[in-house]
Design a protein around this motif. Structure first.
Motif: not given
Length: 161
Positions: A51, A54-56, A104, A139-142, A153-155
Motif C-alpha cells: 500500500s 509499489a510492486t513491479f 490495464r 505494476q501490480r496495482v491490486r 489489476v496489473v498495468d
C-alpha cells in the motif's frame, strides 16, 4: 466462461525514474511461486507494504516462448533508499524514466500474456510507435491476498522510443 476482463484502452504516459529493490527469478516459470514467497517474506521484514511501496515486475521474455531454463523475471518493490540482501541476491536498480504505452489488465495472470500479445501484435503496429530499449514491465496495482485473483489489476508498461 472466462473471468478475465479484457480492456484495450491504451494510454501513453511519462513513467518517472523509480528506484526499486529487485529479486531476480531465473529458470522454470512453474517455480516463480517460490521466488514470490521469498520476496514477500523479505518485503515484510523490511516493512515495505504494497500500500506504500509499489510492486513491479520486469519481463525479459515470454514464458510460453522460451525454454524453461532461460525464463527470467525481476520481482521489484519501489524504495526510497538503496537496499541489498546478499543472502537472497536482492539489489537496488532503477526503472528508467520512459515514455510508455500502458494497458490495464484486470483478472488472473492466466490471461496476462494475452494482454501483452495484444499490445505487441495489434496495438503497436497500428499505433505508429516503436518499442523502446527497456524491457516490458508491469505494476501490480491490486493483487491477492488483498483481492480475489479474478479482480487483480496489473498495468502493463511498454517503453516506447
Amino acid at each position: 466462461m472466462s473471468t478475465e476482463t479484457p480492456t484495450h484502452a491504451i494510454r501513453i504516459v511519462d513513467f518517472p525514474e523509480t528506484k526499486v529493490a529487485v529479486l531476480q527469478h531465473h529458470g522454470d516459470p512453474k517455480r516463480i511461486g517460490d521466488s514470490i514467497q521469498t520476496f514477500v517474506a523479505w518485503r515484510k521484514q523490511q516493512h515495505l507494504h504494497p500500500s506504500e511501496h509499489a510492486t513491479f515486475n520486469i519481463f525479459y521474455n515470454d514464458p510460453y516462448r522460451v525454454a524453461s531454463n532461460d525464463f527470467r523475471i525481476d520481482l521489484c518493490v519501489a524504495v526510497d533508499r538503496d537496499m541489498r540482501d546478499d543472502s537472497l541476491g536482492i539489489a537496488t536498480r532503477t526503472l528508467p524514466a520512459n515514455r510508455c504505452a500502458v494497458l490495464r489488465h484486470v483478472g488472473t495472470d492466466n490471461g496476462l500474456w494475452q494482454s501483452v500479445a495484444y499490445l505487441y501484435s495489434e496495438w503497436l503496429p497500428q499505433s505508429g510507435e516503436r518499442a523502446g530499449d527497456f524491457p516490458l514491465f508491469a505494476q501490480r496495482v491490486r493483487f491477492p491476498p488483498d483481492v480475489p485473483e479474478q479482480e487483480a489489476v496489473v498495468d502493463i508498461f511498454l517503453p516506447l522510443k
